[in-house]
Design an enzyme around this catalytic site. Structure first.
Site, PDB file in Angstrom:
ATOM      1  N   SER A  92       0.844  -1.194   0.000  1.00 39.25           N
ATOM      2  CA  SER A  92       0.000   0.000   0.000  1.00 39.25           C
ATOM      3  C   SER A  92       0.876   1.239   0.000  1.00 39.25           C
ATOM      4  O   SER A  92       1.974   1.241   0.576  1.00 39.25           O
ATOM      5  CB  SER A  92      -0.878   0.002   1.259  1.00 39.25           C
ATOM      6  OG  SER A  92      -1.494   1.272   1.432  1.00 39.25           O
ATOM      7  N   TYR A  98      -2.490  -1.674   9.670  1.00 39.27           N
ATOM      8  CA  TYR A  98      -2.532  -2.120   8.267  1.00 39.27           C
ATOM      9  C   TYR A  98      -1.218  -1.779   7.566  1.00 39.27           C
ATOM     10  O   TYR A  98      -0.601  -2.624   6.908  1.00 39.27           O
ATOM     11  CB  TYR A  98      -3.715  -1.445   7.578  1.00 39.27           C
ATOM     12  CG  TYR A  98      -3.815  -1.669   6.089  1.00 39.27           C
ATOM     13  CD1 TYR A  98      -4.266  -2.887   5.580  1.00 39.27           C
ATOM     14  CD2 TYR A  98      -3.486  -0.659   5.185  1.00 39.27           C
ATOM     15  CE1 TYR A  98      -4.365  -3.083   4.200  1.00 39.27           C
ATOM     16  CE2 TYR A  98      -3.593  -0.847   3.814  1.00 39.27           C
ATOM     17  CZ  TYR A  98      -4.032  -2.068   3.330  1.00 39.27           C
ATOM     18  OH  TYR A  98      -4.130  -2.269   1.970  1.00 39.27           O
TER      19      TYR A  98
END
Length: 254
Positions: free
Chosen positions: A146, A159
């Site tokens: 990400s 995350y």
């Protein structure tokens, strides 16, 4: 073995980014096996779309968060490859399946962390290990990270930390699997309009505008921005690329 199409295995291929990866690979001439968690009807629809490109498509159910299922999944995968594609091996593994618990650091629970860890680190690590013997030499692995590993957005601490671990793992995999001529790279999408987090980026106009304003190319990402990059990494054109993090964010937070 007679020459045949290359085969890709993708986790989480029934919707969003995963679906675009599946269809981009199929359009590039690969046969596809992809997993879905519980969206069987969506998965069957994606199989039809794969077949419409002239390639073979196989959908298999898998809960990536439960590593005790990986033995059985490996056996099922081999059986399907043998019965439908006349081989017991494949060429590319794309670790894509994912979800997000949005939680600011001080409110993060151990349960939220563990659920994300199982999907974003433990699952792809041990699934890759389990399937390694089935990956052909000169094949490849693409992990999915990400943009949030490079810039910080409150609410994504756990995350992003787990995705950061996957980026480090990618380098180690590339180093150790290089002797088998297996390339390992990681892509890092920015904010994408999918149904992750209840479709927040797609459906919340204010959030969408704010994210677009932080992006050099002036909009948020779409699923269709991602699959072509993965298809490139799973092609001979990328044969000399390994251990790389490729951010696909339109220039987010530069």
């Amino acid at each position: 073995m007679s020459s045949q199409n290359k085969i890709a295995v993708i986790t989480g291929g029934s919707r969003g980014i995963g679906k675009d990866i599946v269809l981009s690979l199929a359009k590039n001439g690969l046969d596809i096996v992809f997993t879905y968690h519980n969206q069987k009807e969506s998965a069957e629809e994606v199989v039809k779309q794969i077949e419409a490109t002239g390639q073979k498509g196989i959908a298999l159910q898998l809960d990536i968060s439960n590593s005790s299922l990986f033995d059985g999944f490996s056996k099922t995968l081999i059986a399907k490859l043998q019965s439908e594609l006349n081989t017991d091996r494949f060429d590319f593994l794309i670790n894509n399946a994912g979800f997000i618990h949005y939680a600011e650091f001080e409110n993060l629970t151990e349960k939220q962390f563990t659920e994300m860890e199982n999907v974003h680190l433990r699952g792809p690590l041990f699934l890759t290990q389990k399937l390694l013997s089935q990956i052909n030499p000169f094949g490849g692995i693409v992990n999915v990270s990400s943009g949030l590993t490079r810039f910080s957005t409150p609410g994504f601490a756990a995350y992003a930390a787990l995705k950061g671990a996957m980026e480090t793992l990618t380098k180690y995999q590339a180093q150790e699997l290089g002797k088998r001529n297996i390339r390992v790279n990681v892509i890092a999408p920015g904010a994408i309009e999918t149904d992750i987090m209840g479709g927040a980026v797609r459906d919340n106009e204010e959030m969408n505008r704010q994210l677009a304003s932080q992006t050099a190319l002036g909009r948020v990402g779409l699923p269709g921005d991602i699959g072509g990059v993965v298809a490139f990494l799973c092609s001979d054109a990328a044969r000399w690329i390994t251990a790389q993090r490729i951010e696909i964010s339109g220039g987010s937070n530069l």
